[in-house]
Design an enzyme around this catalytic site. Structure first.
Site, short mmCIF file in Angstrom:
data_model
loop_
_atom_site.label_atom_id
_atom_site.label_comp_id
_atom_site.label_asym_id
_atom_site.label_seq_id
_atom_site.Cartn_x
_atom_site.Cartn_y
_atom_site.Cartn_z
N GLY A 209 3.85 7.63 -2.88
CA GLY A 209 3.74 6.18 -2.94
C GLY A 209 4.86 5.59 -3.76
N ASN A 210 4.74 4.32 -4.09
CA ASN A 210 5.77 3.67 -4.91
C ASN A 210 5.13 2.60 -5.79
OD1 ASN A 210 5.87 1.00 -3.46
ND2 ASN A 210 6.38 2.37 -1.76
N ARG A 211 5.95 1.98 -6.61
CA ARG A 211 5.41 1.10 -7.67
C ARG A 211 5.20 -0.34 -7.23
NH1 ARG A 211 9.44 1.55 -12.45
NH2 ARG A 211 8.17 -0.21 -13.16
#
Ligand code: CTP
Length: 404
Positions: A209-211
């Site tokens: 995933g990512n932020r």
């Protein structure tokens, strides 16, 4: 900057209790707020609540504190008037220019932006009288928010719920940030916005995933809805954000799901905005069970390239459709964020590209944003630091001028 002076009008509906939370939000973010309830609002929430939270006296009529002429002065001195909830009756009185209490008198003397957050039963919201009053108020530059849909008092559901106090506070701040009023120029337009970060499954419990928090995409959807567009928000994983009022929300998980949802929603849309952080890669295969460690070295992760959704949307662009991309850039030895943004605009072929400098606490997971708006026509506009709603409103300014 002096703390902006806000008049918070509260009309007599059950949603008046939510105005206490809006008041707290406004005061906590540095606004000086004076509450002007109607007499019927005080049937729902006591004056003591508003006085304690605002630190200012609360009056409903024009005959209190007569020597200071509050019915003229309060409106004249305000930087912003917010009425939440705005009932059908309050909007009718405001539309016809009545001045029979302190709130309506102040609405007549105010020359600052005015924001109404309606709350009423669906039948009242949809009644031709209310429609006409809303149209009249909007034609005079008043920003009348679209109400949220959902559970109303009792068992009824439908449009008429007060938008979330956080959302009202966001639009209020936007009106203070924008020197000009918020135009209603996307009426009759259909727009699609993606938001959040995709999650690419490794197994049933793990993902890449990512932020991305989704805040910028949500702000784009909210502001478009408040500019009267029909909005579809394709939301991947986000922070805990409430659904924007009057927006159709489609939830997706992975990049491939987002691609399908954007393709479907993008057909026939006037504008498509890719604000989501799409994972460039996904695991070649997601395990059907939780991957266990067995003491040996883990197998290297095999990744496949995800489709470039923005590039596909550009390739499928219909005549007149405006396609907007985002680029989060840190800059490197070959150039700064703007340099990389220009190259990305050329590579992606979209009509507009918002370039954000990221890293060092910028852009991700924070409330404010800044950057540049690059146009395929060679235009370059600096987007000064401000709320994500302000940045969103600048993007919609540019989209609206291209659609016009
Ligand atoms: N984007 C997309 N599909 C992808 C990756 C990105 O639609 N698979 C969109 C993003 O939503 C954004 C724009 O493309 O609007 C730019 O995203 P970014 O990650 O900056 O671009 P990349 O093409 O991945 O470039 P980079 O090599 O800088 O990662």
């Amino acid at each position: 900057m002096n703390s902006p002076s806000v008049l918070l009008g509260v009309a007599g509906g059950i949603a008046a209790y939510k105005s206490a939370e809006l008041l707290r939000r406004l005061t906590e973010t540095g606004h000086s707020v004076r509450v002007l309830p109607t007499a019927s609002a005080l049937e729902f929430v006591g004056a003591a609540t508003f006085e304690a939270l605002s630190g200012k006296p609360v009056h409903t009529g024009v005959f209190a504190d007569v020597p200071s002429v509050p019915h003229v002065k309060l409106g004249q001195e305000a930087d912003l008037v917010v009425v939440a909830p705005a009932t059908a009756d309050l909007m009718a009185r405001a539309a016809s220019g009545r001045a029979d209490d302190l709130l309506t008198a102040s609405l007549l003397t105010a020359r600052c932006p005015v924001l109404f957050a309606p709350a009423m039963h669906t039948e009242m919201w949809e009644h031709p009288a209310t429609r006409a009053n809303v149209a009249l108020l909007r034609s005079r530059g008043v920003v009348v928010m679209e109400p949220a849909s959902g559970r109303l008092t009792g068992k009824d559901t439908g449009p008429g719920r007060l938008p979330d106090p956080a959302e009202i506070a966001e639009v209020a701040r936007l009106l203070l940030e924008r020197a000009d009023a918020l135009p209603q120029d996307l009426a009759g337009r259909r727009v699609v916005v993606s938001a959040g970060g995709t999650r690419e499954a490794l197994d049933p419990v793990r993902f890449l995933g990512n932020r991305s928090s989704g805040r910028q995409g949500y702000a784009l959807a909210r502001v478009a809805a408040q500019r009267c567009a029909a909005v579809t928000l394709v939301a991947a994983h986000t922070a805990d954000l409430g659904d924007p009022a009057a927006v159709d929300v489609v939830r997706v998980g992975s990049a491939l799901e987002m691609r399908d949802a954007m393709r479907a929603a993008g057909k026939g849309a006037d504008a498509v905005v890719m604000a989501a952080a799409v994972a460039d890669f996904r695991p070649v295969a997601a395990a059907g069970h939780k991957i266990k460690k067995d003491g040996s070295e883990p197998a290297p992760l095999a990744l496949a390239l995800n489709p470039d959704i923005l590039a596909e949307l550009v390739a499928a662009r219909e005549p007149g459709q405006v396609v907007v991309g985002f680029a989060a850039e840190t800059g490197d030895s070959s150039g700064g964020p703007l340099h990389h943004g220009r190259a990305k605009l050329a590579r992606k072929g979209c009509d507009l590209l918002v370039v954000n400098a990221v890293g060092d606490g910028q852009a991700f997971e924070v409330a404010d944003n800044a950057g540049w708006l690059l146009g395929a026509d060679g235009s370059e506009t600096e987007l000064a630091i401000g709320s994500k709603a302000l940045l969103a409103s600048r993007v919609w300014d540019a989209v609206a001028s291209r659609l016009a």
